[in-house]
Design a protein around this motif. Structure first.
Motif, short mmCIF file in Angstrom:
data_model
loop_
_atom_site.label_atom_id
_atom_site.label_comp_id
_atom_site.label_asym_id
_atom_site.label_seq_id
_atom_site.Cartn_x
_atom_site.Cartn_y
_atom_site.Cartn_z
N HIS A 91 0.83 -1.21 0.00
CA HIS A 91 0.00 0.00 0.00
C HIS A 91 0.87 1.26 0.00
O HIS A 91 0.62 2.20 -0.76
N THR A 250 -6.53 3.97 6.94
CA THR A 250 -6.51 3.04 5.82
C THR A 250 -6.73 1.63 6.37
O THR A 250 -6.00 1.19 7.26
N LEU A 252 -6.93 -2.28 5.46
CA LEU A 252 -6.51 -3.26 4.46
C LEU A 252 -6.96 -4.66 4.88
O LEU A 252 -7.11 -4.93 6.07
N SER A 258 -9.57 -2.94 0.28
CA SER A 258 -9.15 -1.86 1.17
C SER A 258 -10.12 -0.69 1.05
O SER A 258 -10.90 -0.59 0.09
#
Length: 401
Positions: A91, A250, A252, A258
């Motif tokens: 990421h 964020t 994931l 995501s």
């Protein structure tokens, strides 16, 4: 501390003879029950090299849950503990796609693998010669990566984006003090003043003192979770931050899905009585201070403006919601009676905003039935409140959301 590898041992392990020996030792169970016998078998063939071979095989087995399993990793125990999980590294590399980067604390190269697939120029440096030799072996297939032995606090490049992952343990204990990181965060900021900089930190870091001289961080703070577990806080300098974004969550999942949320998103929510469900947002959302933003996105509201539990009449897809069956002031005796009346057996207890130890409370409530329940204990206004809820199926919280 783990096994202490030497450069000569790393050279052997990286060569054809070492790889063949690792394959032989890798065929042994090396389980708790078989370890003594397996060590005797390995010593008959590999003698004094048995220790480094066994340690490497066991580290590789642990690494499969965290790092790219296609790579025959050379690792130390400390390096594996601090290595960024592959989805998190991927990421970050995607955010830096197209940029030249220099990882100044590259260790055994776990982050460099992801960067090499997204960035045209990748440089890795570390002060530890053993880890740098391991990185060279781990990155043998990535010809574009350049490795240099250097102190992270002594710049050896001028233009690339700098990535740093300071060690988060001091005196054997995890630390959230920026000045106690290795290298210290204030020293990193001074060494790379004016450069585009990305610093990985523990999620418990106080962002309001992470900047120079204990000031708030001036760029973007991104809190990242993976499969429901908060993994890190990543500090992005102002030149790398998204416009108007100071906080980002964020979320994931190992399957590649995501989602992200920032403080530039709307945060207007109503104040209402509890709805049908209680929702505990992903830890990245809570740690990033984006609970209201998450609520606004999904039509939820807070049980109390100071508490991170949310409520609503629906549950976002992929999230565990707790259906409210009963609400009461938090007192042990009435709560115990309510649970016994509902034939409560397996009991999950969530607590926020009140001094409650779930394990201690569970022992006092003495659930003896067969029906799973969840109790959410929190504060609404000045009142400690308990919600008896149905226990939902286990899901990866927050993906998708």
């Amino acid at each position: 501390m783990g096994y202490q590898f030497t450069r000569a041992e790393v050279g052997y392990l990286a060569g054809a003879a070492g790889q063949a020996a690792l394959a032989e030792v890798g065929a042994l169970p090396l389980s708790a029950s078989s370890l003594v016998r397996d060590l005797e078998v390995a010593r008959r063939t590999h003698g004094d090299r048995t220790g480094m071979l066994v340690e490497t095989v066991r580290l590789r087995r642990r690494a499969t849950a965290k790092l790219d399993p296609a790579i025959p990793w050379l690792l130390t125990d400390d390096a594996l503990q601090q290595a960024t999980p592959a989805p998190v590294a991927r990421h970050r590399a995607q955010r830096l796609a197209g940029r030249s980067v220099h990882d100044v604390t590259c260790s055994v190269g776990a982050e460099l693998v992801a960067l090499a697939r997204e960035c045209p120029v990748v440089i890795g440096s570390d002060i530890d010669a053993v880890r740098l030799d391991m990185a060279a072996a781990n990155l043998a297939a990535e010809q574009a990566v350049r490795l240099v032995r250097a102190d992270a606090l002594v710049p050896v490049t001028a233009d690339p984006v700098v990535i740093a992952d300071p060690a988060r343990r001091a005196g054997g204990r995890r630390t959230h003090d920026p000045a106690a990181l290795q290298p210290p965060l204030p020293d990193l900021l001074a060494a790379y003043h004016g450069r585009d900089l990305v610093v990985k930190c523990a999620p418990g870091l106080d962002f309001d003192t992470a900047g120079p001289d204990g000031s708030p961080w001036a760029g973007e703070v991104e809190v990242v979770s993976l499969d429901g577990s908060v993994r890190e806080a990543c500090l992005w300098s102002p030149g790398l931050a998204a416009p108007r974004v100071r906080r980002r969550a964020t979320v994931l999942a190992a399957d590649g899905t995501s989602w992200t949320l920032t403080d530039a998103d709307p945060d207007g929510i109503e104040e209402r009585a509890p709805g049908r469900w209680i929702v505990d947002p992903d830890g990245a959302v809570v740690r990033a201070g984006l609970v209201r933003h998450y609520a606004a996105k999904h039509g939820l509201w807070q049980l109390d403006p100071r508490i991170a539990y949310l409520t609503g009449d629906t549950v976002p897809p992929g999230v565990r919601g707790f259906e409210i069956l009963e609400r009461m002031d938090f007192r042990e005796k009435p709560l115990r009676a309510a649970l016994h009346r509902r034939d409560c057996g397996p009991l999950e207890i969530l607590a926020r905003g009140v001094p409650v130890d779930p394990d201690v409370l569970r022992a006092k409530l003495k659930p003896r039935g067969s029906v799973p329940h969840t109790v959410v204990v929190t504060r609404i206004g000045t009142t400690a409140t308990a919600f008896v809820c149905a226990t939902p199926p286990v899901q990866v919280r927050g993906v998708p959301a």
